[in-house]
Design a protein around this motif. Structure first.
Motif, short mmCIF file in Angstrom:
data_model
loop_
_atom_site.label_atom_id
_atom_site.label_comp_id
_atom_site.label_asym_id
_atom_site.label_seq_id
_atom_site.Cartn_x
_atom_site.Cartn_y
_atom_site.Cartn_z
N LYS A 58 -14.04 11.58 1.94
CA LYS A 58 -13.35 12.47 3.05
C LYS A 58 -11.87 12.04 3.32
N ALA A 59 -11.56 10.95 3.23
CA ALA A 59 -10.03 10.45 3.10
C ALA A 59 -9.33 11.19 1.99
N GLN A 60 -10.04 11.54 0.93
CA GLN A 60 -9.20 11.88 -0.29
C GLN A 60 -9.12 13.35 -0.02
N LYS A 61 -9.93 14.02 0.66
CA LYS A 61 -10.09 15.65 0.80
C LYS A 61 -8.81 15.94 1.79
N THR A 62 -8.27 14.77 2.80
CA THR A 62 -7.34 15.08 3.66
C THR A 62 -6.05 14.79 3.21
N GLY A 63 -6.11 14.28 1.99
CA GLY A 63 -4.68 13.79 1.25
C GLY A 63 -4.21 12.52 1.64
N LYS A 64 -4.86 11.66 2.47
CA LYS A 64 -4.42 10.54 2.81
C LYS A 64 -4.60 9.16 1.61
N ILE A 65 -5.72 9.49 0.86
CA ILE A 65 -5.76 8.79 -0.36
C ILE A 65 -5.67 9.46 -1.75
N ARG A 66 -5.26 9.32 -2.83
CA ARG A 66 -5.36 10.04 -4.01
C ARG A 66 -6.70 9.82 -4.80
N PHE A 67 -6.92 8.61 -4.90
CA PHE A 67 -8.06 8.19 -5.72
C PHE A 67 -8.75 7.04 -4.95
N LEU A 101 -12.51 4.81 7.71
CA LEU A 101 -11.45 6.05 7.71
C LEU A 101 -10.25 5.35 8.88
N ASN A 102 -10.72 4.26 9.63
CA ASN A 102 -9.79 3.99 10.56
C ASN A 102 -8.89 2.92 10.06
N THR A 103 -9.38 2.43 8.97
CA THR A 103 -8.54 1.26 8.09
C THR A 103 -7.40 2.08 7.05
N VAL A 104 -7.80 3.30 6.69
CA VAL A 104 -7.12 4.06 5.83
C VAL A 104 -5.89 4.32 6.96
N ASP A 105 -6.26 4.96 8.03
CA ASP A 105 -5.04 5.13 8.90
C ASP A 105 -4.17 4.01 9.25
N ARG A 106 -4.75 2.77 9.50
CA ARG A 106 -4.05 1.65 9.78
C ARG A 106 -3.26 1.25 8.61
N ALA A 107 -3.58 1.50 7.29
CA ALA A 107 -3.13 1.13 6.37
C ALA A 107 -1.79 1.83 6.15
N LEU A 108 -1.91 3.19 6.18
CA LEU A 108 -0.79 4.10 6.29
C LEU A 108 0.26 3.71 7.13
N ARG A 109 -0.06 3.43 8.36
CA ARG A 109 0.89 2.91 9.42
C ARG A 109 1.58 1.73 8.85
N ILE A 150 9.56 -2.62 0.98
CA ILE A 150 9.91 -1.49 -0.07
C ILE A 150 9.49 -0.13 0.40
N SER A 151 9.14 0.18 1.49
CA SER A 151 8.47 1.65 1.67
C SER A 151 9.69 2.71 1.31
N HIS A 152 10.97 2.37 1.47
CA HIS A 152 11.84 3.20 1.18
C HIS A 152 12.01 3.31 -0.46
N ARG A 153 11.41 2.63 -1.10
CA ARG A 153 11.25 2.90 -2.72
C ARG A 153 9.95 3.58 -2.93
N ARG A 154 9.37 4.11 -2.12
CA ARG A 154 8.06 4.56 -2.34
C ARG A 154 7.77 5.40 -3.35
N LEU A 157 1.87 0.29 5.87
CA LEU A 157 2.71 0.41 4.60
C LEU A 157 3.66 1.38 4.68
N GLN A 158 3.75 2.25 6.05
CA GLN A 158 4.86 3.02 6.18
C GLN A 158 4.91 3.83 4.97
N THR A 159 3.65 4.74 4.74
CA THR A 159 3.75 5.77 3.81
C THR A 159 2.50 6.86 4.34
N ASP A 160 2.88 8.15 3.81
CA ASP A 160 1.86 9.04 4.13
C ASP A 160 0.59 9.26 3.19
N HIS A 161 0.49 8.50 2.10
CA HIS A 161 -0.70 8.43 1.42
C HIS A 161 -0.73 7.11 0.46
N LEU A 162 -2.32 6.87 0.27
CA LEU A 162 -2.14 5.82 -0.87
C LEU A 162 -2.64 6.20 -2.11
#
Length: 307
Positions: A135-144, A96-104, A65-69, A106-111
């Protein structure tokens, strides 16, 4: 389907959410997952919950469902070392590495939300884990950022200024967090997601559970037996436990979304129908609460929230 505001995040979420643990742990085939997830989104369910430790779950969600993000609020969890992520649990590097792994995966640019996955009270107090998510929030990788867990840890996390979401166990067999965590969340306008929302179908008995859930549901099955309730005692039919359980959880003041995992389209339809019926009657709620409290007292044990 109605929308509820997820606390101070301002995100609008459906009262029913999809839990990605079963499709990972029970190795559901991708075609079935795609059918379930797309049907959920079509029906208005817009919160998808997963975790780095749910084997294969993040990848399955990303592929299907990443095409329906734009159609869903995406929640994942982190904190532990695993394949591709080495280091000490709850360390900045692992998180921080798990955040990056999740983005890959889940095929998205943010959680939309990343939760610390059941870390203990002392870990929360040290602050490194929360700081890593900031830190991950400040880079925009996660919103909350938020916390997934129970009891003292969840209550403490709900009082931290940077925590916006708590995911905690709330169901007919797990009521401690109703009294000790939900009030703190309401006081601080923290969004609340319930995990184990239908008590792992405790009424089925261990012999009828699948895979890891044979042991996972055992404590709930024991509690439900001690509560001595049957659906007929609550004005329902003998086969109505799924509806009773889900509506009980959805009836809790301050709860924004009840997460339910499923691997079957038939269960999906049942959950959607139950959620649309709204809260249980007040007298039914009182009977369930009283049965839990009486059984807990008779057991001589503290029925705290289960991880």
């Amino acid at each position: 389907m109605e929308r509820r505001i997820l606390g101070k995040t301002g995100l609008q979420v459906s009262p029913l959410g999809f839990g990605g643990a079963p499709v990972g742990f029970l190795e559901t085939e991708q075609k079935a997952v795609a059918t379930i997830l797309n049907e959920l989104l079509d029906q208005g369910v817009n919160l998808i919950d997963t975790a780095a430790r749910y084997d294969g779950s993040e990848e399955m969600i990303g592929k299907t469902i990443s095409h329906r993000r734009d159609d869903y609020v995406l929640v994942s969890k982190c904190g532990h070392a695993m394949d591709g992520v080495k280091g000490a649990a709850w360390s900045e590097g692992v998180i921080l590495n798990t955040v990056d792994r999740a983005l890959r995966r889940l095929q998205t640019d943010h959680l939309d939300v990343m939760l610390l996955h059941t870390c203990d009270f002392e870990t929360l107090q040290r602050g490194e884990a929360v700081g890593a998510l900031i830190k991950a929030q400040k880079t925009g990788k996660i919103r909350f950022l938020g916390f997934a867990g129970d009891n003292e840890s969840a209550s403490y996390a709900a009082g931290l200024k940077d925590i916006s979401v708590i995911e905690t166990s709330i169901n007919i067999c797990d009521q401690a967090n109703i009294d000790h965590v939900l009030p703190v969340c309401r006081e601080n306008n923290v969004g609340v997601l319930s995990k184990r929302s239908i008590a792992n179908a405790a009424w089925k008995g261990a012999a009828n559970q699948e895979g890891m859930y044979i042991n996972y549901a055992e404590n709930y099955a024991q509690r439900l037996a001690k509560m001595g309730l049957a659906p007929q005692d609550l004005g329902f039919g003998a086969n109505d436990w799924p509806e009773i359980a889900l509506r009980f959880t959805l009836s809790q003041p301050g709860l924004d979304c009840a997460i339910v995992g499923t691997t079957k389209a038939s269960s999906l339809a049942t959950n959607l129908e139950a959620a649309e019926k709204g809260p249980l009657p007040d007298d039914t709620m009182k009977k369930i609460r009283a049965a839990f409290q009486l059984a807990e007292s008779a057991s001589g044990e503290n029925w705290s929230g289960l991880q």
